[in-house]
Design an enzyme around this catalytic site. Structure first.
Site, PDB file in Angstrom:
ATOM      1  N   CYS A  17      -5.149  10.311  -0.716  1.00 43.78           N
ATOM      2  CA  CYS A  17      -4.193   9.084  -0.120  1.00 43.78           C
ATOM      3  C   CYS A  17      -2.822   9.174  -1.051  1.00 43.78           C
ATOM      4  CB  CYS A  17      -4.825   7.887  -0.294  1.00 43.78           C
ATOM      5  SG  CYS A  17      -6.459   7.748   0.083  1.00 43.78           S
TER       6      CYS A  17
ATOM      7  N   HIS B  59     -11.239   6.129   6.552  1.00 42.35           N
ATOM      8  CA  HIS B  59     -10.518   7.237   7.214  1.00 42.35           C
ATOM      9  C   HIS B  59     -11.396   8.170   7.011  1.00 42.35           C
ATOM     10  CE1 HIS B  59      -6.351   5.423   5.762  1.00 42.35           C
ATOM     11  NE2 HIS B  59      -6.313   5.266   6.858  1.00 42.35           N
TER      12      HIS B  59
ATOM     13  N   ASP C 268      -0.722   8.461   4.325  1.00 40.73           N
ATOM     14  CA  ASP C 268      -0.968   7.766   5.670  1.00 40.73           C
ATOM     15  C   ASP C 268       0.343   7.794   6.687  1.00 40.73           C
ATOM     16  OD1 ASP C 268      -3.706   7.322   5.403  1.00 40.73           O
ATOM     17  OD2 ASP C 268      -3.159   5.848   3.956  1.00 40.73           O
TER      18      ASP C 268
ATOM     19  N   ARG D 208      -7.781   2.728  12.549  1.00 44.13           N
ATOM     20  CA  ARG D 208      -6.348   2.749  12.188  1.00 44.13           C
ATOM     21  C   ARG D 208      -5.998   3.913  13.107  1.00 44.13           C
ATOM     22  NH1 ARG D 208      -5.100   1.549   6.879  1.00 44.13           N
ATOM     23  NH2 ARG D 208      -6.618  -0.205   6.039  1.00 44.13           N
TER      24      ARG D 208
ATOM     25  N   ASP E  10       0.668  -1.208  -0.003  1.00 39.86           N
ATOM     26  CA  ASP E  10      -0.208   0.042   0.177  1.00 39.86           C
ATOM     27  C   ASP E  10       0.843   1.347   0.085  1.00 39.86           C
ATOM     28  OD1 ASP E  10      -2.827  -0.679   0.224  1.00 39.86           O
ATOM     29  OD2 ASP E  10      -2.069  -2.019   1.874  1.00 39.86           O
TER      30      ASP E  10
HETATM   31  N1  GLY Z   1      -5.470   0.083   0.919  1.00 42.19           N
HETATM   32  C1  GLY Z   1      -5.206   1.258   1.624  1.00 42.19           C
HETATM   33  C2  GLY Z   1      -5.436   1.011   3.127  1.00 42.19           C
HETATM   34  O1  GLY Z   1      -6.163   0.451   3.588  1.00 42.19           O
HETATM   35  O2  GLY Z   1      -4.597   1.707   3.936  1.00 42.19           O
END
Ligand code: GLY
Length: 258
Positions: free
Chosen positions: A253, A166, A69, A136, A63
């Protein structure tokens, strides 16, 4: 008025087919098509008057093209996050190497265990940052993030996520008080004072548009959102993100903008 001078992107790796996905948008990414779409994304960014740093693919992290991120970059500091997705946690090391070229050591901060935080959960609105508490990003990560921001004169507030991956999966700030808002965020009290465009359910993915120096990049295939953004007065650039969408990834992203 905010201005971005730099953008960092990372080329997709072949291992992206093993990337994390909720399966909301079915199918496995086609690597060659993803590369073409990434090329077009870079070209769109270049039209927004920023310099673009292009990092090589990192096959260790499927990813890793979603560079937003592992870091949050502000005018005053860089914050290396601590991604809550185990398979993505190590992405911070190589992004930090790059960020050191742009920020002095004393302005590089870190989110540490047991705190977790991913940049996709952070939405910057002027000097205020909304942070999604998600699968997350946890309470301790937000506490550390707020402490760091406070040192630099920024404020921060938590938004509890119930459905999406997110925060910026569902809500994005386009500057000038304009907000694209979808799904679970439509009725959140903290967003009621913005000039909101409420995204129709069938175009929910296009809540994730990005503002870059007065232009707005919009994903291909979402005519209602495109028209709404144009009606707000923005120049728009449309980019196809179909292969990244299969991994729940969107326009924001794919880059760090600062
Ligand atoms: N596929 C991106 C994520 O789940 O962070």
């Amino acid at each position: 008025m905010r201005r971005f001078n730099h953008v960092i992107v990372r080329r997709p790796c072949k291992a992206m087919v093993e990337g994390i996905t909720s399966g909301l948008y079915p199918g496995s990414p086609e690597y060659e098509l993803a590369l073409d779409q990434h090329d077009a994304y870079i070209e769109a960014l270049k039209k927004c008057d920023v310099d673009v740093t292009i990092l090589p693919p990192d096959e260790e992290y499927p990813d890793s093209c979603f560079v937003e991120d592992p870091a949050v970059l502000t005018e005053k500091c860089a914050i290396i996050t601590n991604p809550g997705a185990t398979s993505r946690n190590g992405e911070t090391h190589s992004i930090e190497e790059t960020i050191r070229k742009f920020y002095p050591e004393e302005r590089i901060e870190h989110i540490c265990d047991p705190g977790t935080l991913e940049g996709g959960d952070v939405m910057m609105c002027g000097d205020h940052f909304y942070v999604g508490r998600s699968e997350r990003t946890n309470e301790e990560g937000i506490r550390q993030f707020a402490d760091i921001l406070g040192k630099y004169g920024y404020s921060c507030s938590e938004v509890k996520l119930e459905e999406v991956l997110h925060l910026k999966t569902g809500v994005n700030y386009l500057e000038n008080n304009n907000l694209l808002v979808s799904g679970e965020f439509i009725h959140k009290p903290e967003f009621q004072n913005y000039d909101r465009y409420i995204i129709p359910d069938e175009e929910a993915y296009a809540a994730n548009c990005i503002w870059v120096n007065g232009k707005v990049i919009v994903p291909e295939g979402y005519p209602a959102v495109l028209e709404a953004v144009q009606t707000m007065g923005y120049d728009t650039i449309v980019v196809d993100t179909s292969e990244f969408r299969k991994l729940d990834g969107g326009l924001s992203c794919l880059s760090l903008r600062f």
